[in-house]
Design an enzyme around this catalytic site. Structure first.
Site, PDB file in Angstrom:
ATOM      1  CB  ALA A  70      -0.940  -0.001   1.195  1.00  0.00           C
ATOM      2  CB  THR A  71       4.242   2.138   1.219  1.00  0.00           C
ATOM      3  OG1 THR A  71       3.951   1.843   2.584  1.00  0.00           O
ATOM      4  CG2 THR A  71       5.171   3.338   1.143  1.00  0.00           C
ATOM      5  CG  ASN A 150      -2.909   2.915  10.849  1.00  0.00           C
ATOM      6  OD1 ASN A 150      -3.505   3.947  10.555  1.00  0.00           O
ATOM      7  ND2 ASN A 150      -1.625   2.911  11.144  1.00  0.00           N
ATOM      8  CD  GLN A 179      -4.851  -1.856   9.371  1.00  0.00           C
ATOM      9  OE1 GLN A 179      -5.419  -2.877   9.784  1.00  0.00           O
ATOM     10  NE2 GLN A 179      -3.527  -1.731   9.390  1.00  0.00           N
ATOM     11  CB  SER A 197      -0.985  -3.646   2.239  1.00  0.00           C
ATOM     12  OG  SER A 197       0.355  -3.403   1.958  1.00  0.00           O
ATOM     13  CG  HIS A 199       1.791  -7.122   4.930  1.00  0.00           C
ATOM     14  ND1 HIS A 199       2.035  -6.733   6.218  1.00  0.00           N
ATOM     15  CD2 HIS A 199       1.822  -5.997   4.179  1.00  0.00           C
ATOM     16  CE1 HIS A 199       2.219  -5.419   6.235  1.00  0.00           C
ATOM     17  NE2 HIS A 199       2.098  -4.956   5.010  1.00  0.00           N
ATOM     18  CB  THR A 235       9.746  -8.160 -14.858  1.00  0.00           C
ATOM     19  OG1 THR A 235      10.772  -7.733 -15.751  1.00  0.00           O
ATOM     20  CG2 THR A 235       9.232  -9.526 -15.265  1.00  0.00           C
ATOM     21  CB  CYS A 321       4.264   2.983  10.517  1.00  0.00           C
ATOM     22  SG  CYS A 321       3.610   1.634   9.587  1.00  0.00           S
TER      23      CYS A 321
END
Ligand code: PMP
Length: 378
Positions: A70-71, A150, A179, A197, A199, A235, A321
């Site tokens: 997501a960043t 978050n 989230q 994201s 994960h 790629t 973070c």
């Protein structure tokens, strides 16, 4: 171990790992290669994109870009939109509630000459939609808001914001839904772009998605071989992309049952915690079922995290973070929470793998930690 830090990251599902390995073994080809194997990879990529748009009920105006997380998705969307609109709609609206992968981007854009404005926050930690409506004009090119916060878990009024922004044809509405997916029902009507994201919903680290309506609204922020509409050169990582779609399907298809399961656990946890004098709930009512932010005024959040960690309970201060930064958390400040409470705040975050046993074990460890620190509570 009792893992209650799922807002930081989650355990990958086994079928996601299996898919990643399987596609790496059998379809490791470059989808841009013109030979038969490359074409096969390209066909699978396109089929996968169709499947996830269908899953999230996104219409054909949306394109799917696979990213590293997501960043990257937030950077591509926010910088890409802002730059394209600079000449005619240079104002950007956001709030201090956003994740650093949004806040730092808009700060950098402000340094470049964009006019960044911050919408007010209500005491419940939501964007003040009346204030937003009063800030809108034809000069606004971009509005960005997260679906679920978050740190506190509050759910933002995305339908109301979308309705307001849609009255201004030059304004693009970006939603950071990191989230929200798999936890609450998603709302993407009248939304122009969405970041995810992998994960955070039992996919792998290094996997992300950006959905964009009318991809040509974006200017590229990096240059290269021109893959993915020239917006995300490099790629294409087919195994990762197929694996994230696997995770996304199970997150979205099981969302309602996950919500009910998490809500039950959260309610139990809250009534347990409320029994302890000097401990307060920070998360507002109606917040996402996977995040519970609590305060122990008088004890530092880092001390609490270490105390729980000693008993094999993994949780965090504010968010992974920002927990290494010394400054007081802006989200909690914006909600009018006192400094003492902010300093003593921790976040428990549940996930689809959290069990009733985890919560029972956590309660037993909580009592031990409380006994150690209760004299310090103010
Ligand atoms: N937005 C939100 C709301 C988040 O919680 C996170 C991760 N903490 C991100 C964006 C960034 O995701 P990633 O670190 O996977 O790039």
């Amino acid at each position: 171990m009792i893992y209650l830090d799922n807002a930081a990251t989650t355990k990958p599902n086994q079928d996601v790992l299996d898919t990643f390995v399987k596609v790496n073994q059998s379809l490791y080809f470059n989808p841009n290669s013109p030979h038969k194997a490359g074409l096969q990879a390209e066909q699978l990529l396109q089929q996968t994109k169709r499947e996830i748009k269908e899953l999230l009920q996104l219409n054909n105006a949306f394109e799917v870009l696979f990213t590293s997380g997501a960043t990257e998705s937030n950077n591509i969307a926010l910088q890409g939109i802002a730059r394209k609109k600079k000449a005619f709609a240079p104002e950007i609206i956001t709030s201090v509630l956003e994740h650093p992968s949004v806040l730092e981007v808009v700060r950098a854009l402000a340094d470049e000459g964009f006019c960044v404005k911050y919408v007010n926050i209500t005491a419940e930690g939501q964007v003040d939609v009346n204030h937003l409506a009063s800030m809108m004009s034809d000069r606004v090119g971009l509005v960005t808001c997260m679906h679920v916060n978050n740190i506190m878990g509050q759910i933002q009024p995305i339908p109301e914001i979308a309705e307001i922004v849609s009255q201004y044809p030059k304004a693009h509405f970006h939603v950071d839904a990191v989230q929200a997916i798999g936890k609450i029902p998603l709302y993407f009507n009248q939304v122009d772009s969405i970041s995810l994201s992998g994960h955070k919903f039992n996919g792998l680290k290094g996997q992300g998605v950006l959905f964009v309506r009318n991809i040509h609204q974006l200017a590229p922020i990096m240059y290269g071989g021109g893959q993915e509409f020239g917006i995300r050169s490099g790629t294409v990582n087919l195994p990762t992309n197929i694996a994230i779609v696997k995770a996304m399907k199970s997150a979205v298809l099981n969302q309602a049952s996950t919500f009910n399961m998490l809500q039950t656990l959260k309610t139990q946890l809250i009534s347990f915690i409320e029994e302890f004098q000097g401990v307060y709930l920070n998360s507002p009512e109606g917040s996402s079922p996977h995040i519970i932010n609590i305060a122990f005024p008088g004890v530092k959040g880092e001390v609490l995290v270490n105390a729980f960690s000693k008993y094999d309970v993994m949780l965090s201060t504010t968010s992974a973070c920002s927990s290494k930064k010394a400054s007081l958390n802006e989200v909690l400040l914006a909600m009018g929470i006192t400094e003492k409470r902010i300093e003593g705040s921790i976040r428990l975050s549940l996930g689809s793998h959290t069990t009733v046993e985890d919560i029972e074990d956590f309660k037993a460890q909580f009592i031990k930690v409380y006994e150690e620190i209760k004299e310090l509570l103010k």
